[in-house]
Structure formats: C-alpha cells, structure tokens
Design a protein around this motif. Structure first.
Motif, PDB file in Angstrom:
ATOM      1  N   GLN A 162       0.836  -1.199   0.000  1.00  0.00           N
ATOM      2  CA  GLN A 162       0.000   0.000   0.000  1.00  0.00           C
ATOM      3  C   GLN A 162       0.870   1.248   0.000  1.00  0.00           C
ATOM      4  O   GLN A 162       1.865   1.336   0.724  1.00  0.00           O
ATOM      5  N   PHE A 163       0.478   2.205  -0.844  1.00  0.00           N
ATOM      6  CA  PHE A 163       1.146   3.497  -0.872  1.00  0.00           C
ATOM      7  C   PHE A 163       0.814   4.245   0.416  1.00  0.00           C
ATOM      8  O   PHE A 163      -0.339   4.284   0.845  1.00  0.00           O
ATOM      9  N   VAL A 172       6.163   6.706   0.595  1.00  0.00           N
ATOM     10  CA  VAL A 172       6.758   5.402   0.879  1.00  0.00           C
ATOM     11  C   VAL A 172       5.704   4.338   0.580  1.00  0.00           C
ATOM     12  O   VAL A 172       4.504   4.565   0.748  1.00  0.00           O
ATOM     13  N   VAL A 173       6.145   3.166   0.118  1.00  0.00           N
ATOM     14  CA  VAL A 173       5.247   2.040  -0.131  1.00  0.00           C
ATOM     15  C   VAL A 173       5.519   0.973   0.919  1.00  0.00           C
ATOM     16  O   VAL A 173       6.673   0.583   1.136  1.00  0.00           O
ATOM     17  N   PHE A 174       4.451   0.510   1.568  1.00  0.00           N
ATOM     18  CA  PHE A 174       4.570  -0.474   2.636  1.00  0.00           C
ATOM     19  C   PHE A 174       4.125  -1.851   2.148  1.00  0.00           C
ATOM     20  O   PHE A 174       3.206  -1.964   1.329  1.00  0.00           O
ATOM     21  N   GLN A 175       4.769  -2.887   2.677  1.00  0.00           N
ATOM     22  CA  GLN A 175       4.226  -4.226   2.526  1.00  0.00           C
ATOM     23  C   GLN A 175       3.384  -4.522   3.753  1.00  0.00           C
ATOM     24  O   GLN A 175       3.766  -4.204   4.884  1.00  0.00           O
ATOM     25  N   ILE A 176       2.209  -5.125   3.516  1.00  0.00           N
ATOM     26  CA  ILE A 176       1.277  -5.414   4.605  1.00  0.00           C
ATOM     27  C   ILE A 176       1.198  -6.921   4.803  1.00  0.00           C
ATOM     28  O   ILE A 176       0.993  -7.678   3.851  1.00  0.00           O
ATOM     29  N   ARG A 181       2.981  -3.415   9.042  1.00  0.00           N
ATOM     30  CA  ARG A 181       3.259  -2.580   7.870  1.00  0.00           C
ATOM     31  C   ARG A 181       4.755  -2.275   7.846  1.00  0.00           C
ATOM     32  O   ARG A 181       5.268  -1.624   8.750  1.00  0.00           O
ATOM     33  N   GLN A 182       5.420  -2.757   6.815  1.00  0.00           N
ATOM     34  CA  GLN A 182       6.864  -2.600   6.727  1.00  0.00           C
ATOM     35  C   GLN A 182       7.224  -1.843   5.455  1.00  0.00           C
ATOM     36  O   GLN A 182       6.812  -2.227   4.355  1.00  0.00           O
ATOM     37  N   PRO A 183       7.992  -0.739   5.545  1.00  0.00           N
ATOM     38  CA  PRO A 183       8.385  -0.017   4.332  1.00  0.00           C
ATOM     39  C   PRO A 183       9.303  -0.864   3.460  1.00  0.00           C
ATOM     40  O   PRO A 183      10.252  -1.474   3.958  1.00  0.00           O
TER      41      PRO A 183
END
Length: 418
Positions: A162-163, A172-176, A181-183
């Motif tokens: 997610q942006f 920053v774009v995060f992985q969920i 939530r990790q950048p």
C-alpha cells in the motif's frame, strides 16, 4: 517477504441442459447457443453474472461447451470470519435477456441450485465442493433443466502493498502482512511539462532508447494543451531504482471536446532496469488510458506486455472500464477476461494483480495485491507497484481539461489548484 493468505473460489465448466419442452424466453442479445445466464451469490459478497451456453451432449457426460465465472476472492479476514460456518453459494438461472429494460428485468427465472461450502483448511489445500450436473426443479416426476457446475477452492497467496500517500506526493510504499506494515519501497514523482525526455533516466537519451521511445509513443505532433512528462520512479530500501512508470504519450483533449478519447489515448511505459548500469532501462509493459463517453463517465484502460520482438508484438492482457466517480479495481486476472479474442491470446492464467483506484478528486492510496507466482524478487513486485501508480495517475491525467489539476501534477503554476 511473506505473502498473505488468500483463497480463490472458482466456478467453472458451467453449462445448461434444457428439457425438450422448454424454449428460451425472448431473443435477447445473445446468440442462439447462449440464450441463458445465471446470477451467483454468496452472502456479504458482490453478486456476479455469467452467460450459460446450452449443452447438447447426451446423458450425464461433460458439456461440449462451457463457461467460467470470475469467482470469489477471500482474504485473511474473510477466511477467518467464515471458517467453520455454513456458507451457501446460490446459483439462479434465467432465460432471456440479461439486464434491465425500462426498470424491468429482462430474464425469466428458470430455477435455483444451492452449493454448500466449508472454508476450513482451504488456505492450505485445494477442495472441490461440486462437480457435475444439478437439477434446477424440485419436482422429481417432471422433466426440468439441469446445470453443470464445478465449484472448487484453491490457496491463492498474494503479496500486499500500500502506498503511504498519493503517488504524486512521492510516498513510501509499505508491505502489509496482517497487522504489520513494513516499508519496502520509496517513490519519486516528477511532472515536467516542457520535456518528456528531461524526466527520463539518462540512458533514455541514447540512440537505442530513442528508437523504441518513438515506436511506443508514435511521435505524434500535439497541439493545444496537454499533460505530459509525468514519471514515477520506484526505489528499494538501498536507494537503487528498481522500476519506473513514464508517460510516453501525452494526454491531450480530442478536437472539439475537453476529454482524452479512446481514439487518441495517453500512454505509459512500465520500465525495469536492464543490464549492470543503473541508468539502463527496458520496457516491460505499456498502459493506455482514456475517458469513455456515455451516460456514466468511465476511465478506460488497456495494458499490454512488451515482448523482446518490439512494440508491434505486444500482448494485451487487461482491458476494461471503471467509474470516474466511484473508482474501482484495476485487475489482471485470466479468470475474468471477457473478450474471447483477448482471452485466446493472453498468456495470463489465474490472478496476477489487483490495485484499488479511487474516484476523481478523492484521496487515493492504492492497495496493491500481487500473486506470489509472479514475484521472484523485490524488483518484480516493484513493476506492479509502478503499474498501479500509473493507472492511479491516469485518473488525474484523464480529468476534463476544463478543470484544473492539483499543484503536484503541474509544472506550470497557472494549471493547478491550491
């Protein structure tokens, strides 16, 4: 980089066998081999509609022709909520015209069937809930129509990103993964209206890159106002560029109107690094977008994979329209390709990616899902992130030219709204 559990509930091999006395109601809009359709419903999920071809094979043998539905996609929360509960898939079969005319449904209900579904353990192994013919009527002494249906589930894990903000704000774009939530990526957006090439990496200015740039853009001379030179770069956590989306063909209003038309769409190239040099890039995909005319404004789009044989051999794998007002879901999924010719040419099998797009004027932080089989490294995931940014920005690029854009999207001060 761990994926999130998803389950895909597929409905396949659907066909209808009518008793001799039954005749399809009304000519409708379908060919004679497909005068019927069905509606598929599961409680708390959007309903779906699919055409039903007529089957002429004798007895209980498999149908000679069939169709499939887009099916249903269940994320982690839905799997957890529904596991251990009784779930029913309701299939309602109609003859005649699909849709409504003057507010009245054009189809006549022929009958319904119900399929019980148990999601327990479906995120770990495939299951089949129905495979064969089912009788539509409930009167055993009378002939009735039958529907052939295969209902199965299979694990469909996906990476979710997610942006952290709107793409034009360089977020920053995060992985969920669950509640974590990790950048994983950062973005840089630029809007250079004066020169498209000025916003591209330095390698794009060499003779080879200029060659394929001309092929993809068409090098058409534009007159009047235009939206051009937009670009978004995707970087990994080390600061190295891993993907990009570059507006290769400007978005311009067609003569006499203030909208981007389908006959003259704007286009993006989705780019990946190529070779050892960080300034060397190669096209991976091409996205066209335009604004559909009609009673409801729509953002039309077409996405093609670029092959090594050049732009003339690109393969279209997604084409659809979403509401300008409400937004929608940009999706690449072999199970929902409606165009028969497109389906035959497409190498896509199953779910590839999905990305949310908010309606015009709304704050958009795209949520991106990518099937695990399409990601072997972070750079692969970055391509889909760049593509999701391009379709989101296309909603702004296709805004009516009588309206202003926000300042982040403009190079000239007089073109933006504060």
């Amino acid at each position: 980089m761990d994926p999130c559990p998803f389950v895909r509930l597929s409905l396949e091999s659907m066909a209808l066998k009518l008793p001799q006395a039954t005749r399809p109601a009304g000519s409708g809009i379908h060919p004679s081999t497909t005068p019927c359709f069905c509606k598929l419903r599961i409680k708390n999920f959007p309903s779906q509609t699919a055409l039903l071809p007529l089957c002429t094979t004798p007895g209980d043998s498999s149908p000679d022709s069939s169709t499939s539905s887009a099916g249903f996609h269940l994320d982690r929360s839905a799997i957890r909520r529904l596991s251990g509960k009784s779930i029913t898939l309701r299939v309602s079969v109609f003859t005649g015209r699909m849709g409504r005319t003057c507010g009245v449904s054009g189809g006549k209900l022929l009958g319904r069937v119900h399929v019980g579904i148990d999601l327990e353990g479906t995120d770990a192994r495939p299951r089949v809930f129905q495979n064969g013919w089912m009788k539509l009527g409930n009167k055993p002494d009378k002939p009735s129509a039958r529907i052939h249906l295969v209902v199965r589930s299979e694990p469909d894990p996906r990476f979710v990103f997610q942006f952290g903000g709107e793409p034009e704000c360089s977020p920053v774009v995060f992985q969920i993964q669950g509640n974590i939530r990790q950048p994983v990526f950062s973005c840089t957006f630029s809007a250079d209206r004066n020169s498209r090439s000025r916003s591209l990496p330095s390698d794009f200015n060499n003779s080879t890159s200029r060659g394929w740039m001309r092929n993809f853009s068409g090098e058409r001379e534009r007159s009047g106002r235009e939206r051009k030179g937009w670009m978004i770069m995707i970087y990994d956590l080390s600061g190295s560029p891993v993907a990009a989306a570059s507006m290769i063909t400007p978005f311009v209003p067609s003569p006499g109107i203030d909208r981007v038309s389908r006959s003259n769409p704007g286009a993006w190239l989705i780019l990946r690094p190529h070779g050892v040099s960080i300034s060397s890039w190669k096209p991976w995909g091409r996205l066209e977008a335009w604004r559909e005319r009609g009673p409801i404004d729509g953002l039309g789009y077409k996405f093609e994979l670029v092959t090594d044989n050049g732009p003339n051999s690109s393969i279209a794998i997604a084409e659809a329209t979403m509401s300008i007002k409400k937004g929608g879901q940009f999706c690449i999924d072999g199970g929902i390709i409606r165009d028969t010719a497109l389906s035959l040419r497409s190498p896509v099998k199953g779910f590839v990616m999905g990305s949310t797009v908010e309606g015009e004027g709304k704050v958009s932080k795209p949520l991106v899902q990518v099937g695990v089989q399409h990601v072997t490294c972070m750079a692969d995931a970055a391509l889909f992130v760049a593509l999701s940014a391009a379709i989101d920005l296309s909603m702004d690029a296709c805004r009516l030219f009588s309206r202003k854009l926000r300042k982040e999207l403009c190079h000239d001060e007089q073109d933006f709204l504060f």
